[in-house]
Enzyme design. Sequence first.
Site, PDB file in Angstrom:
ATOM      1  N   GLU A   5      44.639  39.613  33.697  1.00 22.30           N
ATOM      2  CA  GLU A   5      43.640  39.921  34.713  1.00 22.30           C
ATOM      3  C   GLU A   5      43.167  41.375  34.764  1.00 22.30           C
ATOM      4  O   GLU A   5      41.977  41.622  34.982  1.00 22.30           O
ATOM      5  CB  GLU A   5      44.184  39.546  36.100  1.00 22.30           C
ATOM      6  CG  GLU A   5      44.384  38.070  36.304  1.00 22.30           C
ATOM      7  CD  GLU A   5      45.195  37.796  37.560  1.00 22.30           C
ATOM      8  OE1 GLU A   5      46.421  38.029  37.548  1.00 22.30           O
ATOM      9  OE2 GLU A   5      44.600  37.368  38.559  1.00 22.30           O
TER      10      GLU A   5
ATOM     11  N   ARG B 180      45.952  40.084  48.303  1.00 24.78           N
ATOM     12  CA  ARG B 180      45.834  40.933  47.113  1.00 24.78           C
ATOM     13  C   ARG B 180      44.677  41.928  47.256  1.00 24.78           C
ATOM     14  O   ARG B 180      44.703  43.010  46.684  1.00 24.78           O
ATOM     15  CB  ARG B 180      45.710  40.102  45.828  1.00 24.78           C
ATOM     16  CG  ARG B 180      46.128  40.891  44.587  1.00 24.78           C
ATOM     17  CD  ARG B 180      46.082  40.054  43.327  1.00 24.78           C
ATOM     18  NE  ARG B 180      47.369  39.549  42.891  1.00 24.78           N
ATOM     19  CZ  ARG B 180      48.292  40.234  42.219  1.00 24.78           C
ATOM     20  NH1 ARG B 180      48.080  41.500  41.911  1.00 24.78           N
ATOM     21  NH2 ARG B 180      49.417  39.667  41.851  1.00 24.78           N
TER      22      ARG B 180
ATOM     23  N   ARG C  49      40.441  35.107  38.279  1.00 28.13           N
ATOM     24  CA  ARG C  49      40.908  36.305  37.564  1.00 28.13           C
ATOM     25  C   ARG C  49      40.770  37.592  38.393  1.00 28.13           C
ATOM     26  O   ARG C  49      39.656  38.047  38.651  1.00 28.13           O
ATOM     27  CB  ARG C  49      40.108  36.431  36.268  1.00 28.13           C
ATOM     28  CG  ARG C  49      40.865  37.084  35.125  1.00 28.13           C
ATOM     29  CD  ARG C  49      40.087  36.870  33.845  1.00 28.13           C
ATOM     30  NE  ARG C  49      40.854  37.257  32.672  1.00 28.13           N
ATOM     31  CZ  ARG C  49      40.464  37.027  31.428  1.00 28.13           C
ATOM     32  NH1 ARG C  49      39.326  36.413  31.189  1.00 28.13           N
ATOM     33  NH2 ARG C  49      41.213  37.396  30.404  1.00 28.13           N
TER      34      ARG C  49
ATOM     35  N   GLU D 160      44.178  26.703  39.306  1.00 29.02           N
ATOM     36  CA  GLU D 160      45.480  26.985  39.919  1.00 29.02           C
ATOM     37  C   GLU D 160      45.719  25.972  41.039  1.00 29.02           C
ATOM     38  O   GLU D 160      46.792  25.388  41.134  1.00 29.02           O
ATOM     39  CB  GLU D 160      45.526  28.416  40.455  1.00 29.02           C
ATOM     40  CG  GLU D 160      46.882  28.754  41.088  1.00 29.02           C
ATOM     41  CD  GLU D 160      47.059  30.214  41.456  1.00 29.02           C
ATOM     42  OE1 GLU D 160      46.345  31.085  40.924  1.00 29.02           O
ATOM     43  OE2 GLU D 160      47.939  30.501  42.295  1.00 29.02           O
TER      44      GLU D 160
ATOM     45  N   GLN E  43      46.556  24.501  35.912  1.00 28.76           N
ATOM     46  CA  GLN E  43      47.443  25.651  35.763  1.00 28.76           C
ATOM     47  C   GLN E  43      48.751  25.405  36.519  1.00 28.76           C
ATOM     48  O   GLN E  43      49.726  26.116  36.313  1.00 28.76           O
ATOM     49  CB  GLN E  43      46.770  26.918  36.328  1.00 28.76           C
ATOM     50  CG  GLN E  43      45.568  27.396  35.532  1.00 28.76           C
ATOM     51  CD  GLN E  43      44.835  28.541  36.199  1.00 28.76           C
ATOM     52  OE1 GLN E  43      43.663  28.409  36.526  1.00 28.76           O
ATOM     53  NE2 GLN E  43      45.499  29.667  36.423  1.00 28.76           N
TER      54      GLN E  43
HETATM   55  N1  MTE Z   1      42.216  33.789  29.137  1.00 24.40           N
HETATM   56  C1  MTE Z   1      41.669  32.643  28.689  1.00 24.40           C
HETATM   57  N2  MTE Z   1      41.259  32.583  27.416  1.00 24.40           N
HETATM   58  N3  MTE Z   1      41.515  31.562  29.504  1.00 24.40           N
HETATM   59  C2  MTE Z   1      41.905  31.601  30.828  1.00 24.40           C
HETATM   60  O1  MTE Z   1      41.766  30.615  31.549  1.00 24.40           O
HETATM   61  N4  MTE Z   1      42.896  32.948  32.633  1.00 24.40           N
HETATM   62  C3  MTE Z   1      43.106  34.302  33.152  1.00 24.40           C
HETATM   63  C4  MTE Z   1      43.843  35.151  32.116  1.00 24.40           C
HETATM   64  N5  MTE Z   1      43.218  35.038  30.825  1.00 24.40           N
HETATM   65  C5  MTE Z   1      42.477  32.811  31.334  1.00 24.40           C
HETATM   66  C6  MTE Z   1      42.637  33.888  30.423  1.00 24.40           C
HETATM   67  C7  MTE Z   1      43.861  34.342  34.390  1.00 24.40           C
HETATM   68  S1  MTE Z   1      43.054  34.097  35.840  1.00 24.40           S
HETATM   69  C8  MTE Z   1      45.198  34.603  34.416  1.00 24.40           C
HETATM   70  S2  MTE Z   1      46.044  34.723  35.854  1.00 24.40           S
HETATM   71  C9  MTE Z   1      45.960  34.782  33.174  1.00 24.40           C
HETATM   72  O2  MTE Z   1      45.157  34.665  32.019  1.00 24.40           O
HETATM   73  C10 MTE Z   1      47.056  33.713  33.141  1.00 24.40           C
HETATM   74  O3  MTE Z   1      47.800  33.770  31.991  1.00 24.40           O
HETATM   75  P1  MTE Z   1      48.975  34.853  31.751  1.00 24.40           P
HETATM   76  O4  MTE Z   1      49.762  34.868  33.013  1.00 24.40           O
HETATM   77  O5  MTE Z   1      49.673  34.313  30.607  1.00 24.40           O
HETATM   78  O6  MTE Z   1      48.293  36.160  31.515  1.00 24.40           O
HETATM   79  N1  HPA Z   2      48.176  35.737  41.900  1.00 24.99           N
HETATM   80  C1  HPA Z   2      47.767  34.529  41.481  1.00 24.99           C
HETATM   81  N2  HPA Z   2      48.075  33.432  42.077  1.00 24.99           N
HETATM   82  C2  HPA Z   2      48.837  33.490  43.160  1.00 24.99           C
HETATM   83  C3  HPA Z   2      49.295  34.703  43.648  1.00 24.99           C
HETATM   84  C4  HPA Z   2      48.951  35.894  42.976  1.00 24.99           C
HETATM   85  O1  HPA Z   2      49.326  37.004  43.362  1.00 24.99           O
HETATM   86  N3  HPA Z   2      50.020  34.452  44.743  1.00 24.99           N
HETATM   87  C5  HPA Z   2      49.979  33.124  44.904  1.00 24.99           C
HETATM   88  N4  HPA Z   2      49.266  32.531  43.943  1.00 24.99           N
HETATM   89 MO1  MOS Z   3      44.777  33.835  37.709  1.00 30.13          MO
HETATM   90  S1  MOS Z   3      43.335  34.098  39.114  1.00 30.13           S
HETATM   91  O1  MOS Z   3      46.084  34.368  38.740  1.00 30.13           O
HETATM   92  O2  MOS Z   3      44.904  32.149  37.656  1.00 30.13           O
END
Ligand code: MTE
Ligand code: HPA
Ligand code: MOS
Length: 763
Positions: free
Chosen positions: A719, A317, A349, A239, A204
Amino acid sequence: MKKNKVDIDIKQSIKNIDAYTHVRGESIYVDDVNVREGTLFSVVFDSPKAHGKIKSIDYSKAEKLQGVERIFTYKDILGENQIGGILPDEPLFAENEVHFWGQPIALIVAESEFIARQARRLITIEIEELAVITTCKEAKEKDNFINAPRSFNLGNTEKAFGDCDYIFEGETFSNGQEHLYLETQGAYTEPLENGNIKITTSTQGPTQVQKTVAKVLGLAMHKIEVDVTRLGGGFGGKEDQATPWAVMAALATFHLNQSVKLILNRHDDLRMTGKRHPYESTYKIGLSKDLKILAYEAEFLQNSGAACDLSPAIAERTLFHATNSYFVKNVKTTVLSCKTNLPPNTAFRGFGGPQGMFVIESAIAKAANEIGVSASEIQEVNLLKENDEFSYGQTATQVEAGNSWYSAKSSFNFDSLKQDVKDFNNSTSAFKKGIALMPITFGISFTNTPMNHARALVHIYQDGSVGISTAAVEMGQGVNTKMLQVAAQVFSIDNSKVKIETTNTTRVANTSPSAASSTADLNGKAVLKACNALLERLKDVASKELNTNKKQIKIKDEIVYMNNEQTNLTWTELITITMLKRIALTENAHYVTPIIQFDKTKEKGHPFAYHVYGTAIITTTVDCTRGTYSFDSIKIVHDYGKSMSKGIDLGQVEGALAQGIGWMTMEEIAYGKDGKLLSNALSTYKVPDLFSIAKTIDVVPLETEGNDMAILKSKAVGEPPLMYGIGAYFAIQNAIKAFNPNYNFKFHAPMTPEKVLMSLYEK
Ligand code: MTE
Ligand code: HPA
Ligand code: MOS
């Protein structure tokens, strides 16, 4: 009931652009990359003990095995043996001590993965064992912390408790959670000329990988290129924790000048990687006679594992979301990141938010049970309102807590659902139903303000097709589709004219990880900015070509319009003209979230661009002979803002919900007292399947204005819906109580069938 608009709109909304190759099995993941001739394969040798001093390691037999190329240890590192992101407390390879079971010690590189695995069995290690800590309580007793505690405070809880009619205290526990991305961790590294290295990996955070490889190898960042096509899921587990494997493979490539592949198999991945943080928490809640929460205190003990990783950010958080969707005037919350001998726990998440919310929901359930009201009565009178202040100083605006709550109650006829549960429970004894409401409020932005930036690089090629590079990593959440929509919409060209390129550090540099649900907002805004700049340029060219004022020019469906009338000039012709005039068809844009700030010395500020709201109603049936349960229905009103991709967003709600329910009810991570992972296979770690979620899931969009900082007013969705799953825990509690009036509510998640059975017959 209000018509469920989602069903209709999905048909009209865009399909995930990855769907076609996904269903045909043609999507490329790291292990699918065509490798070069002579590529070597590798496995990690890891600690068989959770804590101790390494007395000796004998690699000689392994090294002599036919086909083994070389074994790398910390001694082969020319830069720093350090991969810690927030704090420098995590070696890539253990040197003299090990701090968790599964900690990497060496990388075995061989002609095939099979040979490398055989070689691993030939390594012998002698470890002088030291005391193992697996729980927060033990860590706290021994003063074993990652960093200093953090506290968010509002008002004066001590004074407020004096005015309360009711005060309750208690303990809660929420367990960790395995990410179980379908694609395990891995990397493929190739030597380029002049000692440069290209890394294809499933991360990520491409920049984090690039930076860490450079640091460990002692090279400049520009010598390292990281490329990501897509992830077979990340869920936060990639991440930070995708980094070490890429570094190890790169280290081998650096020394051998040969391509190297490192893909963890499922067992290695489960054992070596960190998970969601388990929390052991205590709370004290004070209410007035009319059920207003006057004061709330909580101490969160976070099980951080053996190294810092992202723990402090996750702990932070937890504090941000400690009061969930409620306004509490007097708050005192503290979090301690406890150092234990588990693998370093990491982003998952919700990022600590769910752990914080579980505690206040537990406190409310406890209070409701003791007072003799239903939890929803307490929840309802304390819902956040416009201009309420969060404990961290931000004023709540565009609040949808009440809207989503009342809309859920009325759209789904909550009163009659509740009556149905009552009637059912009065008429049967072998089965009992329980119902719970779960409101959510989740802040959108990286809580670490400097991370809220992104860039986009947009090329219009001379045939009118478009290529877009951003920092966004596609992990199944559909961000690439959203980026494509932004560009196609701004230019008013067909979707087929836009290609989303891989995420690559040479095209877009210095990126934040794709996380915090902010990927589409941050990168989408950058795409929007770049495309708008190009559009202005194109309009300039068109106005000159058509001898008119730029204001009269519009591009619609690949045709240039003048004064709202169609001209003969097409998109493609306009691009050709622009090219011949030697005007740039490329734009690079940089976006930063405005307004947000946070002062850590005061623990006050305005950290979030906006909040996402919603309410879920969850109904369960418990089999009181067996302790098993199923969910009858889950009904949600969710605040999407103005959803730009309804099918994708609904998929995010459903997926997050399933993960939340899994965390709360069935996914049980177990470590032995010796720190060994016991739930180390899918036979002992149960994740939700199609039948575990609910017979029906209804998601009704709450039609709201959206927010200007959300991409095209389409709010972040990745999330927040996970936390609806917390309601599942409380629905089960209520069903147990209906069967066993002596039952004392317990807040120890997950609520597995074993625990349910014990509770049903508790005296
Ligand atoms: N959805 C799928 N299909 N696969 C993933 O790995 N990660 C989740 C969420 N949805 C994830 C997912 C997490 S932890 C986050 S932070 C967000 O997607 C990241 O993507 P976005 O910022 O585009 O929502
Ligand atoms: N969310 C997800 N990842 C992060 C954050 C957060 O708020 N801060 C630093 N890494
Ligand atoms: Mo999502 S836990 O911020 O990758």
